[in-house]
Design an enzyme around this catalytic site. Structure first.
Site, PDB file in Angstrom:
ATOM      1  N   CYS A  44      36.101  33.656  35.530  1.00 52.60           N
ATOM      2  CA  CYS A  44      34.421  33.433  36.088  1.00 52.60           C
ATOM      3  C   CYS A  44      34.023  32.330  36.724  1.00 52.60           C
ATOM      4  O   CYS A  44      33.097  32.177  36.865  1.00 52.60           O
ATOM      5  CB  CYS A  44      33.749  34.315  35.024  1.00 52.60           C
ATOM      6  SG  CYS A  44      34.194  35.816  33.373  1.00 52.60           S
ATOM      7  N   ASN A  62      36.376  42.656  27.230  1.00 49.33           N
ATOM      8  CA  ASN A  62      36.175  41.688  26.633  1.00 49.33           C
ATOM      9  C   ASN A  62      36.188  43.069  25.861  1.00 49.33           C
ATOM     10  O   ASN A  62      35.963  43.153  24.777  1.00 49.33           O
ATOM     11  CB  ASN A  62      35.218  41.015  26.806  1.00 49.33           C
ATOM     12  CG  ASN A  62      36.052  39.652  26.914  1.00 49.33           C
ATOM     13  OD1 ASN A  62      36.068  38.901  26.002  1.00 49.33           O
ATOM     14  ND2 ASN A  62      35.450  39.040  27.747  1.00 49.33           N
TER      15      ASN A  62
HETATM   16  C1  LIG Z   1      37.556  34.179  40.422  1.00 47.49           C
HETATM   17  C2  LIG Z   1      37.108  35.038  39.554  1.00 47.49           C
HETATM   18  C3  LIG Z   1      35.497  35.227  39.404  1.00 47.49           C
HETATM   19  C4  LIG Z   1      35.012  35.791  37.970  1.00 47.49           C
HETATM   20  N1  LIG Z   1      34.101  36.159  37.645  1.00 47.49           N
HETATM   21  C5  LIG Z   1      33.592  36.980  37.067  1.00 47.49           C
HETATM   22  C6  LIG Z   1      32.372  37.352  36.534  1.00 47.49           C
HETATM   23  O1  LIG Z   1      31.681  36.966  36.825  1.00 47.49           O
HETATM   24  N2  LIG Z   1      32.091  38.005  36.110  1.00 47.49           N
HETATM   25  C7  LIG Z   1      32.995  39.021  35.364  1.00 47.49           C
HETATM   26  O2  LIG Z   1      32.759  39.969  34.612  1.00 47.49           O
HETATM   27  N3  LIG Z   1      34.772  38.587  35.576  1.00 47.49           N
HETATM   28  C8  LIG Z   1      34.564  37.946  36.566  1.00 47.49           C
HETATM   29  N4  LIG Z   1      35.737  38.129  37.212  1.00 47.49           N
HETATM   30  C9  LIG Z   1      36.947  38.824  36.823  1.00 47.49           C
HETATM   31  C10 LIG Z   1      37.271  38.335  34.913  1.00 47.49           C
HETATM   32  O3  LIG Z   1      38.046  37.040  34.897  1.00 47.49           O
HETATM   33  C11 LIG Z   1      38.519  39.909  34.457  1.00 47.49           C
HETATM   34  O4  LIG Z   1      38.298  41.102  35.136  1.00 47.49           O
HETATM   35  C12 LIG Z   1      39.513  39.264  33.561  1.00 47.49           C
HETATM   36  O5  LIG Z   1      39.234  37.745  32.903  1.00 47.49           O
HETATM   37  C13 LIG Z   1      40.471  40.288  32.815  1.00 47.49           C
HETATM   38  O6  LIG Z   1      40.943  40.403  31.500  1.00 47.49           O
HETATM   39  P1  LIG Z   1      42.264  40.579  31.305  1.00 47.49           P
HETATM   40  O7  LIG Z   1      42.168  39.240  29.853  1.00 47.49           O
HETATM   41  O8  LIG Z   1      42.587  42.167  31.318  1.00 47.49           O
HETATM   42  O9  LIG Z   1      43.502  40.038  32.887  1.00 47.49           O
HETATM   43  P2  LIG Z   1      43.074  38.576  32.878  1.00 47.49           P
HETATM   44  O10 LIG Z   1      42.114  37.114  32.720  1.00 47.49           O
HETATM   45  O11 LIG Z   1      43.877  38.670  34.336  1.00 47.49           O
HETATM   46  O12 LIG Z   1      44.678  37.854  31.975  1.00 47.49           O
HETATM   47  C14 LIG Z   1      45.662  39.309  32.424  1.00 47.49           C
HETATM   48  C15 LIG Z   1      46.563  37.724  31.501  1.00 47.49           C
HETATM   49  O13 LIG Z   1      48.092  38.293  31.208  1.00 47.49           O
HETATM   50  C16 LIG Z   1      48.734  37.285  31.379  1.00 47.49           C
HETATM   51  N5  LIG Z   1      50.066  37.930  32.051  1.00 47.49           N
HETATM   52  C17 LIG Z   1      50.421  39.023  33.046  1.00 47.49           C
HETATM   53  N6  LIG Z   1      51.638  39.491  33.315  1.00 47.49           N
HETATM   54  C18 LIG Z   1      52.421  39.410  32.189  1.00 47.49           C
HETATM   55  C19 LIG Z   1      53.413  38.780  31.391  1.00 47.49           C
HETATM   56  N7  LIG Z   1      54.414  40.469  31.887  1.00 47.49           N
HETATM   57  N8  LIG Z   1      53.996  38.279  30.223  1.00 47.49           N
HETATM   58  C20 LIG Z   1      53.316  37.518  29.758  1.00 47.49           C
HETATM   59  N9  LIG Z   1      51.947  37.929  30.628  1.00 47.49           N
HETATM   60  C21 LIG Z   1      51.442  38.147  31.161  1.00 47.49           C
HETATM   61  C22 LIG Z   1      48.707  37.382  32.828  1.00 47.49           C
HETATM   62  O14 LIG Z   1      48.902  35.657  33.376  1.00 47.49           O
HETATM   63  C23 LIG Z   1      47.403  36.509  32.619  1.00 47.49           C
HETATM   64  O15 LIG Z   1      46.679  35.468  31.891  1.00 47.49           O
HETATM   65  C24 LIG Z   1      36.580  37.016  37.636  1.00 47.49           C
HETATM   66  C25 LIG Z   1      37.975  36.643  38.134  1.00 47.49           C
HETATM   67  C26 LIG Z   1      38.158  35.807  39.036  1.00 47.49           C
HETATM   68  C27 LIG Z   1      39.177  35.620  39.347  1.00 47.49           C
END
Ligand SMILES: Cc1cc2nc3c(=O)[nH]c(=O)nc-3n(C[C@H](O)[C@H](O)[C@H](O)COP(=O)(O)OP(=O)(O)OC[C@H]3O[C@@H](n4cnc5c(N)ncnc54)[C@H](O)[C@@H]3O)c2cc1C
Length: 453
Positions: free
Chosen positions: A46, A306
């Site tokens: 984010c 989260n």
């Molecule tokens: C530029 C940007 C700005 C954002 N701004 C906001 C905001 O202001 N407010 C908000 O609520 N949300 C925001 N988001 C969205 C938020 O970042 C995501 O919803 C959140 O990070 C999701 O978390 P997650 O753990 O589900 O997935 P991710 O953060 O995508 O984490 C998943 C992890 O799994 C790892 N992974 C995937 N496949 C494998 C594998 N096969 N083996 C090992 N590791 C693997 C990836 O490398 C990654 O690190 C933003 C996203 C981006 C890209």
């Protein structure tokens, strides 16, 4: 012997779950191994646009916790470890890392792989100067490019990430154009009339906004990007960022036979269970229940990831917690214009088969005579006859955006528009009128829905 939890994905959902499970079960009862393919765990995607734009100066600030900090808490977080296969029958994952490949057994598995940026199949994608913004490495690269000097940039995609990147580019003096194939920016979270306020503001900042333009080609010159579009209508650029949205990263799950839901993301119940014994999922890769439409939805928001991760962690830790669902509340800004929304847009209300009315009011962020007061537009959408709030949108100056949380809280607790209109909200001229704009929008929506208040 300790049970073993393997977590795939070491960011918001995965690390929230791992941390919560560890708080509830000591290491001699539950061993926790997290596999993360990138070089970071627990990072703030984010914050990336704000690092690219230079408001956040220290790259390290985007890393919330390091693998070492998790190790110290008894969580074995392994970076540069990519899971390449899941064997549900034999209960192990295959992991690829710099030292080779290994099989690691598990008793419990949390699938938290997140989402991946959509990469369209168009010509020119491999040209130098064409990028996306998803990972911390993407952010570091973009920051180095803008610091080195970029004159003209095109951002493809008018979602909130596209707008945040455009704001960052404008902030560092780059001539920036946002192109979207949609009729408006932010078409998934705002109604067109509200989105128009955003486009107008962006144009007033000097950001070009081009709607209704489908990018089918990225033009190049000598291997470097030259512009977006290869026909009559094209936009010159020496940097292009594609922000076309993201899709849940479900390939491994699908290949392993973990069921996907109607949205294409991993289907989970309210405990984050996939339906396969000991297999859990949370975050951008998983579905959630929408509290207004009643349908499953796959939202890509850190807020949801989260919370869903924490729910999974409580249950993995031996507790009993249910994820209460989502409204899709979101907020962003472009320059000094704040933009927020919760619940359904008018289009989504119609798709859900609900009969609704909406009320849009123009007001100010503070008393009209207060020097810092600025315009603010609020839209409230309520169900006909019941006045149940179905959605709300806010576009306005500083202080406007976070007011969406009042609507979100009202919707969360089923407070109808006619009751929200009378809630005891605070007032002083530097903060609002004596009737807050939220009150006024709720009252107007209630009047339309019920015929009176
Ligand atoms: C530029 C940007 C700005 C954002 N701004 C906001 C905001 O202001 N407010 C908000 O609520 N949300 C925001 N988001 C969205 C938020 O970042 C995501 O919803 C959140 O990070 C999701 O978390 P997650 O753990 O589900 O997935 P991710 O953060 O995508 O984490 C998943 C992890 O799994 C790892 N992974 C995937 N496949 C494998 C594998 N096969 N083996 C090992 N590791 C693997 C990836 O490398 C990654 O690190 C933003 C996203 C981006 C890209």
């Amino acid at each position: 012997m300790a049970e073993r939890l393997v977590v795939i994905g070491g960011d918001a959902a995965g690390m929230s779950a791992a941390s919560q499970a560890r708080r509830m079960r000591p290491a001699d009862d539950l061993e926790i191994i997290v596999f993360e393919q990138s070089g970071y765990v627990s990072f703030s995607a984010c914050g990336e646009p704000y690092f690219v734009g230079g408001w956040v100066e220290d790259f390290g600030d985007l890393q919330v916790r390091t693998p070492e900090q998790f190790q110290a808490k008894g969580i074995d977080a392994r970076i540069h470890h990519q899971v390449v296969g899941i064997d549900l029958a034999d209960r192990h994952v295959t992991v690829r890392h710099p030292g080779g490949e290994e099989r690691v057994g598990f008793d419990q598995l949390l699938y938290a792989t997140g989402a991946t940026a959509i990469r369209p199949p168009i010509t020119g994608m491999d040209l130098e100067g064409v990028h996306m913004l998803r990972t911390l490495d993407d952010a570091a690269l973009l920051r180095s490019l803008v610091t080195a000097g970029v004159e003209r940039a095109v951002v493809v995609g008018g979602g909130y990430i596209g707008l945040e990147i455009a704001e960052a580019f404008e902030h560092v003096g780059i001539d920036t154009t946002v192109v979207t194939m949609m009729p408006t920016v932010l078409e998934r979270t705002l109604d067109p009339d509200m989105a128009e306020l955003v486009s107008d503001h962006m144009r007033s900042m000097g950001i070009h906004v081009e709607t209704g333009f489908k990018v089918e080609c990225i033009a190049g010159n000598g291997g470097k990007v030259a512009g977006v579009g290869c026909d009559d209508r094209s936009f010159p650029a020496d940097l292009v960022v594609l922000a076309l949205g993201s899709r849940p990263q479900v390939d491994l799950a699908r290949d392993a036979g973990i069921p996907l839901g109607p949205t294409g993301a991993v289907a989970v119940d309210d405990h984050q269970r996939t339906g396969i014994d000991g297999i859990w999922s949370a975050g951008d890769c998983a579905e959630a229940h929408h509290r207004i439409s009643g349908q499953p939805i796959n939202l890509h928001l850190g807020t949801v990831a989260n919370k869903a991760g924490r729910i999974a962690g409580i249950n993995l830790g031996g507790g009993d917690a249910a994820f209460p669902g989502v409204l899709g509340t979101a907020i962003t800004k472009v320059g000094d214009l704040e933009i927020s929304s919760t619940g359904l847009t008018e289009l989504q209300v119609a798709e859900a088969g609900l009969e609704a009315v909406s009320a849009r009011i123009d007001s100010t962020t503070a008393a009209h005579y207060w020097p810092g007061s600025s315009p603010m537009t609020v839209k409230a959408i309520a169900e006909k006859e019941s006045a149940r709030l179905l959605g709300a949108q806010i576009v306005g100056g500083p202080g406007a955006g976070k007011r969406i949380d009042i609507f979100a809280t009202a919707m969360w607790s089923n407070l109808p528009a006619n009751e929200l209109a009378w809630t005891d909200l605070s007032y002083s001229p530097p903060f609002s009128g004596v009737w807050d704009p939220v009150h006024i929008a709720a009252r107007k929506a209630a009047e339309k829905a019920l015929g009176s208040t």
